[in-house]
Design a protein around this motif. Structure first.
Motif, PDB file in Angstrom:
ATOM      1  N   ASN A  72       0.817  -1.215   0.000  1.00 15.77           N
ATOM      2  CA  ASN A  72       0.000   0.000   0.000  1.00 15.77           C
ATOM      3  C   ASN A  72       0.850   1.265   0.000  1.00 15.77           C
ATOM      4  O   ASN A  72       0.384   2.333  -0.412  1.00 15.77           O
ATOM      5  N   PHE A  73       2.104   1.162   0.431  1.00 20.95           N
ATOM      6  CA  PHE A  73       2.992   2.328   0.430  1.00 20.95           C
ATOM      7  C   PHE A  73       3.933   2.349  -0.769  1.00 20.95           C
ATOM      8  O   PHE A  73       4.217   3.421  -1.307  1.00 20.95           O
ATOM      9  N   ILE A  74       4.448   1.203  -1.187  1.00 22.89           N
ATOM     10  CA  ILE A  74       5.426   1.219  -2.279  1.00 22.89           C
ATOM     11  C   ILE A  74       4.826   0.805  -3.621  1.00 22.89           C
ATOM     12  O   ILE A  74       5.550   0.701  -4.608  1.00 22.89           O
ATOM     13  N   GLY A  75       3.508   0.585  -3.651  1.00 23.55           N
ATOM     14  CA  GLY A  75       2.880   0.139  -4.900  1.00 23.55           C
ATOM     15  C   GLY A  75       3.176   1.043  -6.077  1.00 23.55           C
ATOM     16  O   GLY A  75       3.474   0.566  -7.191  1.00 23.55           O
ATOM     17  N   CYS A 135      -1.153  -6.153  12.423  1.00 22.45           N
ATOM     18  CA  CYS A 135      -1.389  -4.708  12.386  1.00 22.45           C
ATOM     19  C   CYS A 135      -2.550  -4.391  11.453  1.00 22.45           C
ATOM     20  O   CYS A 135      -3.483  -3.677  11.796  1.00 22.45           O
ATOM     21  N   ASN A 136      -2.496  -4.921  10.256  1.00 25.17           N
ATOM     22  CA  ASN A 136      -3.518  -4.701   9.238  1.00 25.17           C
ATOM     23  C   ASN A 136      -3.356  -5.816   8.210  1.00 25.17           C
ATOM     24  O   ASN A 136      -2.716  -6.829   8.492  1.00 25.17           O
ATOM     25  N   TRP A 148       3.216  -6.970  13.093  1.00 25.69           N
ATOM     26  CA  TRP A 148       4.259  -6.378  13.923  1.00 25.69           C
ATOM     27  C   TRP A 148       4.942  -7.468  14.749  1.00 25.69           C
ATOM     28  O   TRP A 148       4.298  -8.410  15.216  1.00 25.69           O
ATOM     29  N   ILE A 149       6.227  -7.336  14.978  1.00 28.21           N
ATOM     30  CA  ILE A 149       6.951  -8.211  15.897  1.00 28.21           C
ATOM     31  C   ILE A 149       7.152  -7.453  17.203  1.00 28.21           C
ATOM     32  O   ILE A 149       7.887  -6.462  17.255  1.00 28.21           O
TER      33      ILE A 149
END
Length: 370
Positions: A62-65, A286-287, A292-293
């Motif tokens: 969703n951010f680097i698409g 997270c989504n 998340w770790i």
């Protein structure tokens, strides 16, 4: 003709914007025309005036698409410099060209997370600090010192710089403060917070928690100034992609209280920071894009380390000053001239001779690149 323009597309998040600005500063010092651009296109990467492009981004689709097509089809050198706080979901990777990209990770932890789902990582380049600026910040923060001292008086001063989200564990910090205050420490210390207003309800009834500024929107130098006004940084996070406030606090000569977990333990040391073990590691969804770790520890563990830090500052000043000196000295090799010269190599950019010597021989002082 060799192009001189380098496009930078940064994630609109405080830490990544600050890092993108440091890289821009280095490029300009080296004679390049560094330009921020929200969307870098294939046409940009086929332009003769362009030397290369870099994305400072979160490694989820969703951010680097928008970067994938120009990254694959563009002819000029390019870098996807990414962070992530855990493991990408299968849906983030499946049926996508993200597997055709090669990433430069901000930490070995990020590298391992990406490789665990089959993504390619070609290098690891840690985040950086402006070591000279951090050394001079004590001369520039007079107003902030007065503000902090007005509240603190003779109490030990802690500061927290964090967003109010579950990863940052502000709820756990509030519980740790309640534990300490019930034990009679309330008059010994004060915690200043730079975070969102939404965090205030977590600290209701804690009189020695002081909200001094909202998170985001302030000049980075201003935040560093607040760090330098205090005696310690508390970094209560369970999960990070890097953990930049830890490095920044050390660079302004302040020890940090934080969990001994990746990725922070890639660039920190118990020789000057107050580190403690985690008791469990959990994947927290997270989504739809990542898990998340979390490196879990209890409020009691954090409270114990804060109490120890209070004792060191009040009763062992020589030891505390030694920690401050070691922290500052340690961070010189994370100066942006050193770390981000590696990003210039990734972009196949010409590096001035004096910068090469500067990186090769270490940072005994900060020079101005000509």
């Amino acid at each position: 003709m060799v192009g001189r323009i380098v496009y930078i597309s940064p994630l609109q998040a405080e830490s990544m914007l600050n890092q993108a600005n440091l890289f821009k500063k280095l490029l300009q010092e080296c004679g390049y025309d560094a330009v921020f651009k929200s969307t870098i296109t294939v046409e940009d990467l086929n332009n003769d005036d362009v030397a290369g492009a870099i994305w400072f981004q979160l490694a989820t689709i969703n951010f680097i698409g928008d970067a994938i097509v120009p990254y694959i089809l563009g002819k000029k050198p390019k870098v996807l410099y990414v962070t992530i706080e855990g493991v990408p979901t299968r849906g983030n990777v499946a049926h996508s060209n993200i597997k055709r990209c090669e990433f430069v990770a901000v930490s070995n932890f990020v590298k391992e997370c990406l490789q665990s789902v089959g993504l390619k990582v070609r290098n690891v380049v840690h985040h950086a600090i402006d070591w000279k600026l951090c050394g001079e910040i004590h001369k520039k923060n007079i107003i902030q010192r007065r503000q902090i001292q007005q509240y603190a008086k003779d109490r030990v001063k802690f500061i927290v710089v964090a967003r109010d989200d579950p990863r940052k564990n502000l709820k756990g910090l509030a519980e740790a403060m309640r534990i300490l205050n019930k034990k009679g420490y309330e008059k010994d210390y004060v915690v200043f917070l730079i975070t969102e207003d939404s965090a205030k309800q977590k600290f209701e009834g804690i009189n020695n928690a002081v909200f001094i500024k909202g998170f985001g929107g302030s000049a980075h130098e201003f935040v560093l100034g607040y760090m330098a006004c205090c005696d310690y940084l508390i970094h209560p996070a369970f999960s990070e992609g890097f953990g930049l406030p830890v490095l920044e606090a050390n660079a302004v000569s302040r020890p940090v209280i934080h969990v001994d977990a990746p990725p922070m333990n890639e660039f920190t040391s118990p020789e000057f920071n107050f580190m403690f073990n985690y008791i469990d590691k959990q994947a927290v969804k997270c989504n739809m894009y990542q898990y998340w770790i979390f490196h879990i520890f209890t409020p009691d563990m954090l409270a114990e380390m804060i109490a120890y830090a209070i004792d060191v500052y009040k009763n062992h000043k020589d030891e505390y000053q030694e920690y401050c000196t070691k922290a500052r000295e340690w961070t010189k090799n994370w100066d942006y001239h050193v770390k981000y010269a590696e990003l210039m190599r990734e972009l196949r950019l010409a590096i001035p001779r004096d910068l090469i010597d500067y990186v090769k021989h270490g940072l005994d002082w900060i020079i101005e690149i000509k």
